[in-house]
Scaffold this active site. Sequence first.
Site, PDB file in Angstrom:
ATOM      1  CE  LYS A 259       8.172  -2.495   5.706  1.00 34.60           C
ATOM      2  NZ  LYS A 259       7.835  -3.615   6.591  1.00 34.60           N
ATOM      3  CG  HIS A 260       7.046  -2.712   0.643  1.00 36.44           C
ATOM      4  ND1 HIS A 260       6.391  -1.735   1.376  1.00 36.44           N
ATOM      5  CD2 HIS A 260       6.960  -3.848   1.387  1.00 36.44           C
ATOM      6  CE1 HIS A 260       5.913  -2.262   2.491  1.00 36.44           C
ATOM      7  NE2 HIS A 260       6.237  -3.545   2.532  1.00 36.44           N
TER       8      HIS A 260
ATOM      9  CG  HIS B 130      -0.300  -9.345   2.468  1.00 35.39           C
ATOM     10  ND1 HIS B 130      -0.404  -7.989   2.658  1.00 35.39           N
ATOM     11  CD2 HIS B 130       0.761  -9.751   3.181  1.00 35.39           C
ATOM     12  CE1 HIS B 130       0.560  -7.603   3.476  1.00 35.39           C
ATOM     13  NE2 HIS B 130       1.277  -8.648   3.803  1.00 35.39           N
TER      14      HIS B 130
ATOM     15  CG  ASP C  19       7.234  -8.009   1.121  1.00 32.57           C
ATOM     16  OD1 ASP C  19       7.214  -8.456   2.285  1.00 32.57           O
ATOM     17  OD2 ASP C  19       6.451  -7.129   0.740  1.00 32.57           O
TER      18      ASP C  19
END
Length: 502
Positions: free
Chosen positions: A192-193, A205, A279
């Site tokens: 990831k990402h 976030h 995600d």
Amino acid sequence: MNPSLSKSQKVAQFFLPAAFVHDSEENYQAMENLIREEGIGGLTFFHSRHSAAANFEKRTEVLDVSGTLEKMISLINRYQAASKIPLLISIDGEYGLAMRIEKTPQYPFAISLGAMQNDAENLVEEVGYRMGLDMKKAGIHLNLAPCADVNTNPNNPVIGYRSFGTDPEKVAILALANYKGMKRAGIGACLKHFPGHGDTEVDSHLGLPVLRKSKTELQAEELLPFQYGIDHGVEMIMVGHLAVPSLTNGKDIPASISKEIITDLLKKEMGFKGLVISDALNMKAVAKHFPEPGQLELEAFKAGNDLLCFSDHVKEGIEKIVAQSSDDEIELVFEKIKALKTVLGVLDFKPIEVPVFDWESHSRLQSKLAKNYLSVISGKINPSQIQELIKAEKLGYREFFTSEKSHFAQQLDLPFTSFDQAEKVILAVFVPSHKPLNQFGMDPKSIAEIKDIMDSKRCILVHFGNPLALPNFESLGKCEAVICCYQTFEEVQIEALKLFSN
């Protein structure tokens, strides 16, 4: 898994909503109802709503947070019992179970492992293997790690210590090694990402990071570790919530819901044949753009995601995907998830017991790793001179950000002179946080005091913690030597002590 499942039951297998270890009984029952009524494919465990990175601005009632491991094991057994098809249990444990579950083995951060001087590839694989064994014992089938992000932006608020470094080729080799270690332990893992979160300045976030690089630049840096992983058989990749306009015809659309990035680039152009996992779908980078429940989940699926992580709207997501997807599209993904569950032994679930960890073996590995990454990054240490200063009672010592005397200080156990009389000072800084918020948790007054000591005395700085915090001390160049220890583990402190003895 029964091939005669309905279309809705097959789509439900795509969902891995968040499960919180420390929660209210009401929420535990709500999760059981979701499992029974919707037939979801699995769960992703987090410590608590309070600590889940994406939910940190929401506060739940104060709950008892003791016995986390025992509670998680109990919940896994409870939730598995509620499910007709055994659940795929995942966790986001980049440095081991300890990232989410306290009092379990913690391993060094990726940035520390990336600093190892010798045999790094094999040791990073060994770390992945040990982490995988810990997780398998605890009923976890899939670790949502490691990061294959290249940490090229020092102001990155969300990757930093989670990356193996700034060199794309090193990141590629070590991320794959860590992945292979987990696979060898019998659990799943993912890179990831995608397409690479290392050169961003916004935390996804909270908002949408935008990476403004050409495709050629991306291929030389961000995409390189993922292509290397694909070429070496990686079977799962997580797509991040970041916009890369050069890959989406100039649009600022998150990669996690971009067909151009997931289907056209990752699957077709780069040749990835495995599972794509999104995600967390509650993160503000994407969630705030889709107020209608279920629409985000549909967009993520249509873009090419196979597993939908941390969805807050499972029921509505299932309904929309069923209504707007063909039988062939659904069957293709369902077969991939069925194969994953078979390979990882998910379908053979038996109730699990609380595991016992081999702490002695873990400590030996920690010492071996510490010896390899701990380094004198500027100047040099003269042990015999240090010993002479001790005898003459001319050596000073200060440590910062510890609530009680550190193991390092206890073991030095030297008759340090008063600070004013010292000819030289050992400054031990135990960085409070590995995250850059608020200067890594260091208060401005203490930082100013450290700088004053560096300006006024001959100093040796012993820096325990994230090395990305070092630029906060502007007087570093005045230090006689700087020792970078990367972590605060007791084993690291013991290795640091050895630099001061003959």
